[in-house]
Scaffold this motif. Structure first.
Motif, PDB file in Angstrom:
ATOM      1  N   LEU A  13       0.838  -1.193   0.000  1.00 44.74           N
ATOM      2  CA  LEU A  13       0.000   0.000   0.000  1.00 44.74           C
ATOM      3  C   LEU A  13       0.875   1.245   0.000  1.00 44.74           C
ATOM      4  CD1 LEU A  13      -2.864   1.240   0.234  1.00 44.74           C
ATOM      5  CD2 LEU A  13      -2.528   1.176   2.724  1.00 44.74           C
ATOM      6  N   LEU A  14       0.581   2.166  -0.920  1.00 40.07           N
ATOM      7  CA  LEU A  14       1.320   3.424  -0.999  1.00 40.07           C
ATOM      8  C   LEU A  14       0.536   4.580  -0.366  1.00 40.07           C
ATOM      9  CD1 LEU A  14       2.555   3.206  -4.704  1.00 40.07           C
ATOM     10  CD2 LEU A  14       3.801   2.556  -2.630  1.00 40.07           C
ATOM     11  N   PHE A  15      -0.696   4.754  -0.811  1.00 40.43           N
ATOM     12  CA  PHE A  15      -1.537   5.866  -0.343  1.00 40.43           C
ATOM     13  C   PHE A  15      -2.979   5.394  -0.234  1.00 40.43           C
ATOM     14  CE2 PHE A  15       1.611   9.149  -0.947  1.00 40.43           C
ATOM     15  CZ  PHE A  15       2.372   8.723  -2.022  1.00 40.43           C
ATOM     16  N   TYR A  16      -3.732   6.049   0.661  1.00 40.80           N
ATOM     17  CA  TYR A  16      -5.161   5.855   0.646  1.00 40.80           C
ATOM     18  C   TYR A  16      -5.844   7.178   0.954  1.00 40.80           C
ATOM     19  CZ  TYR A  16      -5.182   5.493   5.797  1.00 40.80           C
ATOM     20  OH  TYR A  16      -5.038   5.727   7.134  1.00 40.80           O
ATOM     21  N   SER A  17      -7.113   7.259   0.565  1.00 35.59           N
ATOM     22  CA  SER A  17      -7.867   8.500   0.702  1.00 35.59           C
ATOM     23  C   SER A  17      -9.301   8.177   1.090  1.00 35.59           C
ATOM     24  CB  SER A  17      -7.853   9.278  -0.617  1.00 35.59           C
ATOM     25  OG  SER A  17      -8.742  10.377  -0.558  1.00 35.59           O
ATOM     26  N   VAL A  18      -9.796   8.887   2.095  1.00 28.73           N
ATOM     27  CA  VAL A  18     -11.184   8.688   2.527  1.00 28.73           C
ATOM     28  C   VAL A  18     -12.094   9.800   2.020  1.00 28.73           C
ATOM     29  CG1 VAL A  18     -10.477   7.372   4.553  1.00 28.73           C
ATOM     30  CG2 VAL A  18     -10.788   9.847   4.723  1.00 28.73           C
ATOM     31  N   GLY A  19     -11.522  10.797   1.331  1.00 28.51           N
ATOM     32  CA  GLY A  19     -12.345  11.864   0.797  1.00 28.51           C
ATOM     33  C   GLY A  19     -11.515  12.837  -0.017  1.00 28.51           C
ATOM     34  N   ILE A  20     -12.182  13.769  -0.673  1.00 29.57           N
ATOM     35  CA  ILE A  20     -11.498  14.758  -1.505  1.00 29.57           C
ATOM     36  C   ILE A  20     -10.454  15.502  -0.690  1.00 29.57           C
ATOM     37  CG2 ILE A  20     -11.778  16.877  -2.859  1.00 29.57           C
ATOM     38  CD1 ILE A  20     -14.576  15.907  -3.572  1.00 29.57           C
ATOM     39  N   GLY A  21      -9.233  15.556  -1.219  1.00 27.59           N
ATOM     40  CA  GLY A  21      -8.165  16.282  -0.566  1.00 27.59           C
ATOM     41  C   GLY A  21      -7.554  15.600   0.635  1.00 27.59           C
ATOM     42  N   GLN A  22      -8.059  14.431   1.006  1.00 29.66           N
ATOM     43  CA  GLN A  22      -7.552  13.709   2.183  1.00 29.66           C
ATOM     44  C   GLN A  22      -6.698  12.541   1.734  1.00 29.66           C
ATOM     45  OE1 GLN A  22     -10.570  13.117   5.396  1.00 29.66           O
ATOM     46  NE2 GLN A  22     -11.989  13.943   3.897  1.00 29.66           N
ATOM     47  N   ILE A  23      -5.394  12.631   2.001  1.00 29.64           N
ATOM     48  CA  ILE A  23      -4.446  11.620   1.549  1.00 29.64           C
ATOM     49  C   ILE A  23      -3.623  11.158   2.744  1.00 29.64           C
ATOM     50  CG2 ILE A  23      -2.559  11.056  -0.021  1.00 29.64           C
ATOM     51  CD1 ILE A  23      -5.091  11.922  -1.467  1.00 29.64           C
ATOM     52  N   SER A  24      -3.483   9.856   2.883  1.00 29.33           N
ATOM     53  CA  SER A  24      -2.596   9.287   3.888  1.00 29.33           C
ATOM     54  C   SER A  24      -1.527   8.477   3.173  1.00 29.33           C
ATOM     55  CB  SER A  24      -3.368   8.392   4.850  1.00 29.33           C
ATOM     56  OG  SER A  24      -4.301   9.137   5.578  1.00 29.33           O
ATOM     57  N   SER A  25      -0.288   8.679   3.605  1.00 32.29           N
ATOM     58  CA  SER A  25       0.843   7.993   2.998  1.00 32.29           C
ATOM     59  C   SER A  25       1.313   6.876   3.913  1.00 32.29           C
ATOM     60  CB  SER A  25       1.987   8.975   2.762  1.00 32.29           C
ATOM     61  OG  SER A  25       3.144   8.295   2.316  1.00 32.29           O
ATOM     62  N   GLU A  26       1.548   5.719   3.313  1.00 36.98           N
ATOM     63  CA  GLU A  26       1.990   4.564   4.096  1.00 36.98           C
ATOM     64  C   GLU A  26       3.489   4.355   4.021  1.00 36.98           C
ATOM     65  OE1 GLU A  26       0.071   2.303   6.061  1.00 36.98           O
ATOM     66  OE2 GLU A  26      -1.220   4.061   5.890  1.00 36.98           O
ATOM     67  N   VAL A  27       4.108   4.798   2.946  1.00 35.07           N
ATOM     68  CA  VAL A  27       5.524   4.521   2.732  1.00 35.07           C
ATOM     69  C   VAL A  27       6.226   5.799   2.294  1.00 35.07           C
ATOM     70  CG1 VAL A  27       7.208   3.151   1.479  1.00 35.07           C
ATOM     71  CG2 VAL A  27       4.975   2.169   2.011  1.00 35.07           C
ATOM     72  N   PRO A  28       7.271   6.232   3.003  1.00 34.26           N
ATOM     73  CA  PRO A  28       8.015   7.414   2.570  1.00 34.26           C
ATOM     74  C   PRO A  28       8.701   7.161   1.224  1.00 34.26           C
ATOM     75  CG  PRO A  28       8.755   6.679   4.731  1.00 34.26           C
ATOM     76  CD  PRO A  28       7.819   5.647   4.217  1.00 34.26           C
ATOM     77  N   GLN A  29       8.582   8.093   0.287  1.00 36.61           N
ATOM     78  CA  GLN A  29       9.120   7.861  -1.046  1.00 36.61           C
ATOM     79  C   GLN A  29       9.029   9.161  -1.825  1.00 36.61           C
ATOM     80  OE1 GLN A  29       6.281   4.875  -2.031  1.00 36.61           O
ATOM     81  NE2 GLN A  29       4.730   6.226  -1.223  1.00 36.61           N
ATOM     82  N   ASN A  30       9.433   9.100  -3.078  1.00 39.60           N
ATOM     83  CA  ASN A  30       9.355  10.304  -3.905  1.00 39.60           C
ATOM     84  C   ASN A  30       8.055  10.363  -4.693  1.00 39.60           C
ATOM     85  OD1 ASN A  30      10.039   8.205  -5.690  1.00 39.60           O
ATOM     86  ND2 ASN A  30      10.844   9.671  -7.144  1.00 39.60           N
ATOM     87  N   LEU A  31       7.053   9.589  -4.305  1.00 33.79           N
ATOM     88  CA  LEU A  31       5.760   9.634  -4.943  1.00 33.79           C
ATOM     89  C   LEU A  31       4.795  10.453  -4.099  1.00 33.79           C
ATOM     90  CD1 LEU A  31       5.443   5.853  -5.877  1.00 33.79           C
ATOM     91  CD2 LEU A  31       6.063   7.734  -7.411  1.00 33.79           C
ATOM     92  N   SER A  32       3.761  10.978  -4.736  1.00 31.08           N
ATOM     93  CA  SER A  32       2.705  11.687  -4.029  1.00 31.08           C
ATOM     94  C   SER A  32       1.375  11.317  -4.655  1.00 31.08           C
ATOM     95  CB  SER A  32       2.920  13.205  -4.093  1.00 31.08           C
ATOM     96  OG  SER A  32       2.888  13.640  -5.438  1.00 31.08           O
ATOM     97  N   ALA A  33       0.299  11.591  -3.937  1.00 31.90           N
ATOM     98  CA  ALA A  33      -1.034  11.289  -4.449  1.00 31.90           C
ATOM     99  C   ALA A  33      -1.939  12.483  -4.215  1.00 31.90           C
ATOM    100  CB  ALA A  33      -1.599  10.042  -3.775  1.00 31.90           C
TER     101      ALA A  33
END
Lengths: 109, 110
Positions: free
Chosen positions: B46-66
């Motif tokens: 898992l890299l990222f998850y979102s429960v709503g617009i503009g809400q992003i949680s990151s699981e792994v530090p990296q050079n990616l974004s969501a």
């Protein structure tokens, strides 16, 4: 964190044979899913089975939550059953899933 | 019925180039959305998850974004790709406690 182990890691079957895949998890869970990843990478939902037994055609699954394992049964295997089978359980928050390492199944004609 | 789309299906990019992968869901509203990565021959992470617009949680530090600019749109980005970013990227949406996956994007960074 939670550990999810699948066995066997690899399995080769003759077409028509039956098989049992196992998923062991280290912590209590309230959700478990089985997926089939076909050779093109598509993850296909097989079962959502937090407990009990479900059947869908030649496939069935049983989860014994109190003993922390789940089994996937494949009967009369076909070449189209080939691929990788994953079980997945939730981590805390937003129903995130933690995947096991998978069982790679090859069915030969 | 619900459908999840991802594009592109395959992508070959040079090291240091930017990345944008898109995922859209049809037939449901306010879903949980997820980005996973699968390295060759390995399980899903898992890299990222979102429960709503503009809400992003990151699981792994990296050079990616969501980002999630709309209810049913989820975008995975990078400003500069690394060789280690190669892999199979899967988007998923969640209903109750089940998750359903898109067809994936196979990314090769050269």
């Amino acid at each position: 964190g939670i550990q999810v182990e699948q066995s066997p890691p690899d399995l080769i079957l003759q077409e028509g044979a039956n098989s049992t895949l196992r998923c062991n998890f280290s912590d209590s869970v309230n959700n478990l899913q089985w997926f089939h990843q076909n050779p093109w990478g598509q993850l296909i939902n097989l079962f959502y089975i937090p407990s009990g037994t479900k059947q869908n055609g030649r496939l069935s699954a049983t989860t014994v939550a109190t003993e922390r394992y789940s089994l996937l049964y494949i009967s009369s295997s076909q070449t189209t059953d080939s691929g990788v089978y994953f079980c997945a359980v939730p981590l805390t928050g937003a129903n995130n899933l933690f995947f096991g390492t998978g069982t790679r199944l090859t069915v030969i004609p | 019925s619900q459908t999840i789309h991802q594009w592109p299906a395959t992508l070959v990019q040079p090291v240091g180039s930017p990345l944008s992968l898109e995922c859209t869901v049809e037939g449901t509203s306010n879903p949980n959305l997820y980005w996973y990565r699968q390295a060759a021959g390995r399980g899903l992470q898992l890299l990222f998850y979102s429960v709503g617009i503009g809400q992003i949680s990151s699981e792994v530090p990296q050079n990616l974004s969501a980002s999630r600019p709309q209810d049913r749109q989820f975008i995975l980005s990078s400003k500069k790709l690394l060789l280690s970013d190669s892999g199979f990227y899967l988007c998923a949406w969640g209903r109750m406690r089940e998750q359903f996956f898109g067809p994936g994007t196979r990314l090769t960074v050269l």
